[in-house]
Design an enzyme around this catalytic site. Sequence first.
Site, mmCIF file in Angstrom:
data_model
loop_
_atom_site.group_PDB
_atom_site.id
_atom_site.type_symbol
_atom_site.label_atom_id
_atom_site.label_comp_id
_atom_site.label_asym_id
_atom_site.label_seq_id
_atom_site.Cartn_x
_atom_site.Cartn_y
_atom_site.Cartn_z
ATOM 1 N N HIS A 1 4.776 -3.069 77.891
ATOM 2 C CA HIS A 1 5.894 -2.411 77.215
ATOM 3 C C HIS A 1 6.995 -1.993 78.194
ATOM 4 O O HIS A 1 8.168 -1.947 77.821
ATOM 5 C CB HIS A 1 5.372 -1.224 76.388
ATOM 6 C CG HIS A 1 4.546 -1.672 75.226
ATOM 7 N ND1 HIS A 1 3.553 -0.925 74.652
ATOM 8 C CD2 HIS A 1 4.568 -2.852 74.514
ATOM 9 C CE1 HIS A 1 3.000 -1.597 73.652
ATOM 10 N NE2 HIS A 1 3.599 -2.764 73.555
ATOM 11 N N HIS B 1 2.745 -11.542 67.039
ATOM 12 C CA HIS B 1 1.510 -10.774 66.815
ATOM 13 C C HIS B 1 1.886 -9.306 66.990
ATOM 14 O O HIS B 1 1.702 -8.731 68.066
ATOM 15 C CB HIS B 1 0.438 -11.179 67.818
ATOM 16 C CG HIS B 1 0.003 -12.607 67.735
ATOM 17 N ND1 HIS B 1 0.793 -13.654 68.130
ATOM 18 C CD2 HIS B 1 -1.159 -13.158 67.288
ATOM 19 C CE1 HIS B 1 0.143 -14.804 67.936
ATOM 20 N NE2 HIS B 1 -1.048 -14.525 67.420
ATOM 21 N N SER C 1 5.243 -2.770 70.302
ATOM 22 C CA SER C 1 6.389 -3.621 70.632
ATOM 23 C C SER C 1 7.485 -3.603 69.549
ATOM 24 O O SER C 1 8.677 -3.554 69.895
ATOM 25 C CB SER C 1 5.927 -5.048 70.942
ATOM 26 O OG SER C 1 5.011 -5.528 69.983
ATOM 27 N N GLU D 1 2.670 -10.157 61.479
ATOM 28 C CA GLU D 1 1.317 -9.612 61.688
ATOM 29 C C GLU D 1 0.421 -10.166 60.593
ATOM 30 O O GLU D 1 0.710 -10.022 59.406
ATOM 31 C CB GLU D 1 1.386 -8.073 61.639
ATOM 32 C CG GLU D 1 0.055 -7.362 61.523
ATOM 33 C CD GLU D 1 -0.939 -7.689 62.655
ATOM 34 O OE1 GLU D 1 -0.540 -7.641 63.826
ATOM 35 O OE2 GLU D 1 -2.101 -8.003 62.351
ATOM 36 N N GLY E 1 0.560 -16.242 63.467
ATOM 37 C CA GLY E 1 1.594 -16.096 64.492
ATOM 38 C C GLY E 1 1.919 -17.383 65.236
ATOM 39 O O GLY E 1 3.018 -17.543 65.762
ATOM 40 N N ASP F 1 1.669 -12.097 71.753
ATOM 41 C CA ASP F 1 0.706 -11.085 72.209
ATOM 42 C C ASP F 1 -0.554 -11.123 71.341
ATOM 43 O O ASP F 1 -0.856 -10.173 70.626
ATOM 44 C CB ASP F 1 1.405 -9.713 72.127
ATOM 45 C CG ASP F 1 0.552 -8.593 72.673
ATOM 46 O OD1 ASP F 1 -0.414 -8.868 73.406
ATOM 47 O OD2 ASP F 1 0.866 -7.423 72.367
HETATM 48 C C1 SAM Z 1 -2.457 -7.111 70.874
HETATM 49 S S1 SAM Z 1 -2.113 -6.777 69.216
HETATM 50 C C2 SAM Z 1 -0.367 -6.716 69.166
HETATM 51 C C3 SAM Z 1 0.261 -5.529 69.803
HETATM 52 C C4 SAM Z 1 1.754 -5.482 69.724
HETATM 53 N N1 SAM Z 1 2.370 -6.754 70.121
HETATM 54 C C5 SAM Z 1 2.292 -4.382 70.604
HETATM 55 O O1 SAM Z 1 2.564 -4.640 71.785
HETATM 56 O O2 SAM Z 1 2.468 -3.270 70.120
HETATM 57 C C6 SAM Z 1 -2.439 -8.319 68.438
HETATM 58 C C7 SAM Z 1 -2.193 -8.321 66.937
HETATM 59 O O3 SAM Z 1 -2.275 -9.658 66.459
HETATM 60 C C8 SAM Z 1 -2.823 -9.633 65.149
HETATM 61 N N2 SAM Z 1 -3.310 -10.994 64.887
HETATM 62 C C9 SAM Z 1 -4.533 -11.534 65.125
HETATM 63 N N3 SAM Z 1 -4.535 -12.852 64.844
HETATM 64 C C10 SAM Z 1 -3.284 -13.160 64.431
HETATM 65 C C11 SAM Z 1 -2.647 -14.373 64.039
HETATM 66 N N4 SAM Z 1 -3.291 -15.534 64.018
HETATM 67 N N5 SAM Z 1 -1.353 -14.305 63.690
HETATM 68 C C12 SAM Z 1 -0.660 -13.145 63.711
HETATM 69 N N6 SAM Z 1 -1.207 -11.970 64.073
HETATM 70 C C13 SAM Z 1 -2.503 -11.979 64.440
HETATM 71 C C14 SAM Z 1 -3.867 -8.562 65.212
HETATM 72 O O4 SAM Z 1 -4.161 -8.074 63.919
HETATM 73 C C15 SAM Z 1 -3.188 -7.521 66.122
HETATM 74 O O5 SAM Z 1 -2.502 -6.560 65.372
#
Ligand code: SAM
Length: 294
Positions: free
Chosen positions: A30, A53, A114, A132, A158, A178
């Site tokens: 971040h 994500h 993010s 998401e 994603g 991410d």
């Molecule tokens: C590491 S977290 C994201 C954190 C965020 N980018 C942040 O920095 O605040 C990963 C996220 O991806 C989501 N996720 C998992 N598989 C996914 C997919 N195939 N497509 C989109 N989102 C997905 C999860 O539910 C989770 O909320």
Amino acid sequence: MPRAAASANVRAMNYRHAFHAGNFADVLKHAVLARILDHLRRKDAAFRVIDSHAGVGLYDLASDEALRTGEWQGGIGRLTGIDLPPPLDAFLAPYRDVLERVNGGRDILVYPGSPMIATTMGRLQDRFVFNELHPEDSRQLAAQFATDRRVRVTAEDGWITVRSQLPPQERRGLTIIDPPFEEAGEFDRIARALGEADKRFQTGTVLAWYPIKHRADVGAFHYAVENSGIRRVLRIEQWVRTPGGEGPLAGAGMLVVNPPWKLAEEAAAAMPHLTERLAAGPGAGGRVDWLVGE
Ligand SMILES: C[S@@+](CC[C@H](N)C(=O)[O-])C[C@H]1O[C@@H](n2cnc3c(N)ncnc32)[C@H](O)[C@@H]1O
């Protein structure tokens, strides 16, 4: 719903970022994100942020999830309420400014993910696509930004978002990749997504995050990107103890394609100080270097 999104929907999604929000890995990711946004907003022309994500956007540090792991105490908890050495203070300034703004200048009670960092730093003319897949998190994300007309929330796989949203019509912007690294193959998917992003939007910046669990996996990923033809790839990594063993995450990194001017120097100057503050065991360290140059 596209077929790939439907199949992604049926598999188990156990990862919830609420358990990890504000940990050491979030801090570095971040802080870098905020520096990229700080650079983008120096020009009046609109930019777009695409977050494939996205998580839920804002995390309550007193929630059951956050209390259960206490991870934020080893991350952002070690950087607040204290004087920091000048290179670290300068590097963290835009990030800490967002933290202050979302907490109304008081102690840190909520932690911005993010999407919240991006919208807090963005201007009226900027646009945001937050994707998401987790149904509950996606609903929460949509509710969080329901009144922000700059934001579009989607709930697809994603890996589709990276393709479908590029290039943005503004022709300036950042893509954040991410994934949770819940399942095998995420390094390969990131490498492919970086290739797609490069093909579709060569001048855009991309930030792709990854955990450092086993050096061999990370090395193979770096090798793939090095040999992909993508230019200007900055690597920023930090480990709070020697990576490799079992137990909690020891290290994390990110590749930044087309980083803003000076990010490499600023991150390199801050890294030893950040490592000193966040170290959680023997072998803590970090690196900032060009995986691929001009
Ligand atoms: C590491 S977290 C994201 C954190 C965020 N980018 C942040 O920095 O605040 C990963 C996220 O991806 C989501 N996720 C998992 N598989 C996914 C997919 N195939 N497509 C989109 N989102 C997905 C999860 O539910 C989770 O909320």
